[in-house]
Design a protein around this motif. Structure first.
Motif, mmCIF file in Angstrom:
data_model
loop_
_atom_site.group_PDB
_atom_site.id
_atom_site.type_symbol
_atom_site.label_atom_id
_atom_site.label_comp_id
_atom_site.label_asym_id
_atom_site.label_seq_id
_atom_site.Cartn_x
_atom_site.Cartn_y
_atom_site.Cartn_z
ATOM 1 N N CYS A 226 55.497 29.413 30.266
ATOM 2 C CA CYS A 226 56.497 30.933 31.309
ATOM 3 C C CYS A 226 55.153 31.573 30.903
ATOM 4 N N GLN A 227 55.293 32.791 31.601
ATOM 5 C CA GLN A 227 54.148 33.687 30.905
ATOM 6 C C GLN A 227 54.529 34.922 30.274
ATOM 7 N N ARG A 228 55.752 35.189 30.112
ATOM 8 C CA ARG A 228 56.612 35.692 29.175
ATOM 9 C C ARG A 228 56.924 35.230 28.120
ATOM 10 N N GLU A 229 58.534 34.670 28.330
ATOM 11 C CA GLU A 229 59.171 34.046 28.112
ATOM 12 C C GLU A 229 59.086 32.445 28.115
ATOM 13 N N GLY A 230 59.608 32.120 27.393
ATOM 14 C CA GLY A 230 59.349 30.691 26.941
ATOM 15 C C GLY A 230 59.508 29.989 25.929
ATOM 16 N N ILE A 231 59.637 28.826 25.604
ATOM 17 C CA ILE A 231 58.957 27.914 24.513
ATOM 18 C C ILE A 231 57.942 26.925 25.133
ATOM 19 N N ILE A 232 56.562 27.088 23.982
ATOM 20 C CA ILE A 232 55.927 26.666 24.145
ATOM 21 C C ILE A 232 55.650 25.498 23.461
ATOM 22 N N GLY A 233 54.232 24.519 24.296
ATOM 23 C CA GLY A 233 54.532 22.938 23.219
ATOM 24 C C GLY A 233 53.419 22.186 23.572
ATOM 25 N N GLY A 234 53.497 20.570 23.641
ATOM 26 C CA GLY A 234 52.367 19.923 23.954
ATOM 27 C C GLY A 234 52.660 18.648 24.011
ATOM 28 N N ILE A 235 51.255 18.017 25.040
ATOM 29 C CA ILE A 235 51.158 16.668 25.079
ATOM 30 C C ILE A 235 50.394 16.020 24.681
ATOM 31 N N SER A 236 50.855 14.786 23.717
ATOM 32 C CA SER A 236 49.512 14.284 22.793
ATOM 33 C C SER A 236 49.286 12.251 23.239
ATOM 34 N N LYS A 237 48.051 12.423 23.008
ATOM 35 C CA LYS A 237 48.109 10.542 23.089
ATOM 36 C C LYS A 237 49.100 10.369 22.442
ATOM 37 N N GLY A 238 50.381 8.770 22.138
ATOM 38 C CA GLY A 238 51.077 8.789 21.072
ATOM 39 C C GLY A 238 50.013 7.900 20.313
ATOM 40 N N PRO A 239 51.018 7.180 19.140
ATOM 41 C CA PRO A 239 49.950 6.044 18.766
ATOM 42 C C PRO A 239 51.071 4.279 19.546
ATOM 43 N N SER A 240 50.037 3.395 19.045
ATOM 44 C CA SER A 240 50.608 2.440 19.678
ATOM 45 C C SER A 240 52.400 2.091 19.069
ATOM 46 N N ASP A 241 52.794 2.528 17.876
ATOM 47 C CA ASP A 241 54.111 2.946 17.064
ATOM 48 C C ASP A 241 55.044 2.885 17.255
ATOM 49 N N TYR A 242 54.787 4.576 18.874
ATOM 50 C CA TYR A 242 55.515 5.045 18.899
ATOM 51 C C TYR A 242 55.133 6.108 20.205
ATOM 52 N N PRO A 243 54.486 5.383 21.371
ATOM 53 C CA PRO A 243 54.326 5.403 22.156
ATOM 54 C C PRO A 243 54.367 6.366 23.546
ATOM 55 N N HIS A 244 55.278 6.410 22.854
ATOM 56 C CA HIS A 244 56.043 7.947 23.639
ATOM 57 C C HIS A 244 57.583 8.637 23.660
ATOM 58 N N GLY A 245 57.622 9.539 23.589
ATOM 59 C CA GLY A 245 59.274 10.273 22.362
ATOM 60 C C GLY A 245 59.311 11.894 23.181
ATOM 61 N N THR A 246 60.156 11.980 22.540
ATOM 62 C CA THR A 246 61.632 13.570 22.873
ATOM 63 C C THR A 246 62.099 13.098 24.524
ATOM 64 N N ARG A 247 63.176 14.245 24.566
ATOM 65 C CA ARG A 247 63.214 14.370 26.081
ATOM 66 C C ARG A 247 63.796 15.610 25.366
ATOM 67 N N ILE A 248 63.759 16.131 26.677
ATOM 68 C CA ILE A 248 63.948 18.214 26.537
ATOM 69 C C ILE A 248 65.021 18.389 28.107
ATOM 70 N N GLN A 249 65.354 19.255 27.559
ATOM 71 C CA GLN A 249 66.280 19.568 28.471
ATOM 72 C C GLN A 249 65.295 20.870 29.229
ATOM 73 N N ILE A 250 65.340 20.597 31.186
ATOM 74 C CA ILE A 250 64.327 21.790 31.422
ATOM 75 C C ILE A 250 65.490 22.249 32.135
ATOM 76 N N GLU A 251 65.749 24.026 31.832
ATOM 77 C CA GLU A 251 66.945 24.272 34.002
ATOM 78 C C GLU A 251 65.643 24.452 34.627
#
Length: 114
Positions: free
Chosen positions: A42-67
């Motif tokens: 969001c431009q004014r409010e909201g959370i920030i984060g990122g997407i990164s290349k996951g290591p081979s032993d943890y290729p995907h992760g994190t579920r978030i709730q999106i309104e």
């Protein structure tokens, strides 16, 4: 009470994931160094984060709730952009909820207030 202030998602295809979230939810993504994309929800409010290349032993992760304003519309756009529905729209007293997996395997929840 603690609140969510950020997130990081791991993916073996971080660029594809960044494109998906930008197209479906309008998030701004910026490619950084080391295969990391910063995200602003969001431009004014909201959370920030990122997407990164996951290591081979943890290729995907994190579920978030999106309104979203409309789960039906968000699911339609998500499917058009390669997502799969894990749990169809469910009705609760004050909200609706649906679970998806995006095109790179990251689980997300969609939340719509009644």
């Amino acid at each position: 009470m603690s609140r969510v202030i950020g997130f990081e998602m791991s993916s073996q295809e971080p660029e594809k994931a960044a494109t998906f979230y930008s197209r479906v939810f309008g998030w701004e993504t910026v490619e950084q160094d080391w295969e990391y994309w910063s995200i602003s929800t969001c431009q004014r409010e909201g959370i920030i984060g990122g997407i990164s290349k996951g290591p081979s032993d943890y290729p995907h992760g994190t579920r978030i709730q999106i309104e979203v304003d409309s789960i039906d519309e968000a699911v339609k756009k998500a499917i058009e952009n390669g997502a799969k529905v894990v749990r169809e729209k469910m009705e609760f007293d004050d909200f609706y909820l649906s679970y998806l997996v995006d095109p790179v395997g990251i689980g997300i929840g969609l939340y719509e207030k009644k």
